[in-house]
Design a protein around this motif. Structure first.
Motif, short mmCIF file in Angstrom:
data_model
loop_
_atom_site.label_atom_id
_atom_site.label_comp_id
_atom_site.label_asym_id
_atom_site.label_seq_id
_atom_site.Cartn_x
_atom_site.Cartn_y
_atom_site.Cartn_z
N TYR A 126 0.85 -1.20 0.00
CA TYR A 126 0.00 0.00 0.00
C TYR A 126 0.89 1.24 0.00
O TYR A 126 1.95 1.26 0.63
N ARG A 144 -7.79 2.36 7.31
CA ARG A 144 -7.79 3.06 6.03
C ARG A 144 -6.41 2.95 5.40
O ARG A 144 -5.40 2.90 6.08
N GLN A 146 -4.23 3.48 1.20
CA GLN A 146 -4.26 3.90 -0.20
C GLN A 146 -3.51 2.86 -1.04
O GLN A 146 -2.45 2.37 -0.64
N GLU A 152 -3.80 0.91 -8.22
CA GLU A 152 -4.82 1.91 -8.52
C GLU A 152 -5.20 1.87 -10.00
O GLU A 152 -6.37 2.01 -10.38
N ARG A 158 -8.30 4.72 -5.48
CA ARG A 158 -7.10 4.71 -4.63
C ARG A 158 -7.43 4.48 -3.16
O ARG A 158 -6.71 3.76 -2.46
N GLU A 159 -8.49 5.12 -2.67
CA GLU A 159 -8.82 5.03 -1.25
C GLU A 159 -9.48 3.68 -0.94
O GLU A 159 -10.45 3.28 -1.60
#
Length: 583
Positions: A126, A144, A146, A152, A158-159
């Motif tokens: 990540y 959380r 990314q 991506e 992305r999130e």
């Protein structure tokens, strides 16, 4: 595991097992003493007087135990809090306070497990990973993060939110299940318990659900299936699974965090009407339960978001977004048919029909005497059937308590069994009802059920009409063919291939042929009228068309009868004529 850790882990497991069994054994002994022994020796009033306080004290002790142990004990408490049918309200109300929130696992342990599962360092898997969890539950916790640039480009976002299993949760689950099986075995030897519920079967269903819940690959598949069935972007949405970063113990999903379902202030600040959300949420859950037969079995406010967005083509400015698909339920066709019958009975306030539906789904044993339950439900519908939750607040609490006690006693006296997945259904329904009434104090479950019940009724009517039409056409096909056969018989007589002894045969054949044509017209008339009646509430224009068009076959039938009443002629008399072979 380093040498020396294994013995400590084994000792901890044994201590956990003994603690759970010891607590349950104490509760069983206390129940036996107060509910069986004291009444038999003349102290029934003593047992009755302290029952409420005693039950609350036991429930509070279990809640403390569950929070301390974590694991499946919190799930057990949540499950018990929904069992209004077999547990008194003193127990369920206390356990309702049990939330699936436990202290978070240190990040170092989460990082080690995630890297072991993914096979790469976390900073490579990540681009960013938040060390503080979004939520920490009994089986895992969420962070959380990314996605990397490469991931991506594949995923298109992305999130993300990464769910990581609590280290060692597999062993904890097995220890808890072993303890629950021991308790179930002991309870099954108690006569009044064994007559009312199959506790070992209940534990095995709970075990199957729990094992599925800790398999994140299974949850990922459930998330995709849910999205395919229900995610339309208008009313319902679901997160996307990032399979490149998903294993049995790590699950990566698109971040769909938004307004929590029960955040009334947040909804109003976003210009969203909580009452409208309650109504839509109920409709969506009913469609899952009684329509597709695949449903979210844990729809508590932490697992459903209200996502605001710009007005779409339908004019809607928000969407219900479901997460956490570890606990999903499946409704087999036969169980779905019974549930549909229950929904229709509830909408019609039909106590007897509701009991019949309960029997159809297999909750009550065939030998159960349901007279008292039917009476209790009929009175319940008669008194409270049209009231919303807000209006129930105006009812005298003593009156409501009397009805609740009567219904509870009627249920607890009946021999029950639990069909597969039925526990998940009751959980989903109870959570849905609680969330909707919290969003809208005036929420009326009858208003939510009735439109869906009307749709089910229309579907049932169409099915009945189809079956009736098939039968009618089958009979009509046979009858339509009879005049041809009659003509064939008459032709054979004319050719001398049949020997006939009566001069009246021609007239009789003629009358039979005309009579059959009238019967066909009458059948078509009846089919059109019945079809119109069945479809009147569902498809009014089609129903009206059928009723009006039925005048044509009716007119034919009536004119045929009129002709028959004034008719004097017939076929020429067929005399006896022997064939060469007969001579």
């Amino acid at each position: 595991m380093p040498q020396g850790d294994a013995p400590r882990a084994a000792a901890a497991s044994r201590a956990r097992y003994r603690r759970i069994v010891r607590f349950a054994t104490g509760v069983m002994l206390a129940t036996w003493w107060f509910e069986v022994v004291l009444p038999r020796i003349g102290f029934a009033r003593v047992a009755e007087r302290g029952r409420t306080a005693r039950l609350r004290r036991i429930s509070a002790r279990f809640r403390v135990l569950a929070i301390d142990l974590g694991g499946l004990m919190i799930k057990v408490g949540q499950f018990l809090s929904s069992r209004l049918d077999v547990l008194p309200p003193e127990v369920t109300s206390e356990l309702e306070q049990l939330q699936d929130e436990v202290p978070a696992v240190p990040f170092a342990e989460i990082k080690a497990l995630a890297e072991s599962e993914l096979g790469v360092p976390l900073h490579r898997a990540y681009a960013w990973f938040d060390e503080t969890p979004v939520a920490a539950a009994s089986l895992g916790q969420a962070h959380r993060a990314q996605l990397s640039d490469d991931d991506e480009s594949i995923a298109g976002f992305r999130e993300v939110v990464v769910k990581v299993q609590r280290p060692g949760i597999d062993e904890v689950v097995e220890v808890d299940l072993a303890a629950l099986r021991t308790i179930a075995d002991r309870l099954s030897r108690v006569g009044f318990v064994a007559r009312r519920v199959d506790v070992p079967a209940l534990v095995e269903e709970f075990a199957a659900t729990s094992r599925e819940e800790i398999d994140y690959l299974h949850e990922g598949v459930n998330a995709e299936r849910f999205g395919e069935l229900f995610s339309d972007g208008v009313r319902v949405a679901a997160p996307t699974v990032v399979w490149e970063r998903t294993t049995p113990r790590v699950l990566t999903l698109s971040d769909v965090t938004a307004i929590k379902l029960n955040d009334v202030d947040g909804l109003r600040a976003a210009g969203i009407d909580p009452a409208e959300v309650a109504q839509t949420f109920a409709e969506v859950m009913f469609e899952q339960l009684f329509g597709a037969g695949f449903f979210h079995a844990d729809p508590h406010p932490g697992n459903v978001f209200v996502t605001p967005h710009a007005p779409d083509a339908a004019g809607r400015t928000w969407t219900l977004t479901f997460i956490d698909f570890g606990m999903m339920g499946h409704v087999p066709p036969e169980l779905r048919a019974g549930l549909r019958r229950i929904v229709i009975a509830v909408a019609a306030r039909d106590g007897k029909g509701l009991v019949a539906g309960i029997q159809q789904i297999g909750v009550l044993l065939p030998s159960a005497d349901t007279t008292e339950l039917e009476r209790a439900l009929t009175e319940l519908f008669a008194r409270f059937g049209g009231l919303g939750f807000g209006e129930l607040q105006d009812v005298d609490p003593r009156e409501f308590q009397a009805f609740a006690d009567e219904f509870g006693e009627a249920m607890r006296e009946l021999p029950v069994q639990l069909p597969e997945n039925f526990l998940l259904i009751t959980r989903a329904v109870s959570l849905t009802s609680g969330v909707c009434s919290a969003l809208d104090p005036g929420f009326n479950v009858w208003h939510a059920v009735e439109p869906f019940a009307q749709r089910l009724l229309r579907e049932e009517s169409r099915g009945a009409l189809t079956d009736a039409a098939k039968s009618v056409f089958s009979y009509a096909k046979t009858i339509v063919g009879l005049p041809v056969r009659i003509d064939q018989v008459a032709a054979r007589i004319d050719r001398g291939e049949l020997a006939v002894d009566t001069p009246e045969i021609g007239r009789r054949l003629d009358r039979l042929e005309n009579l059959l044509r009238l019967v066909i017209a009458a059948i078509v008339f009846a089919a059109m009228v019945v079809g119109g009646a069945l479809l009147w509430g569902a498809v009014p224009w089609l129903a009206a068309t059928l009723v009006v068009a039925s005048v044509v076959p009716l007119g034919f039938a009536l004119s045929g009868l009129a002709r028959r009443s004034g008719r004097r002629g017939g076929r020429p008399v067929h005399r006896v004529r022997r064939t060469t072979a007969q001579r």
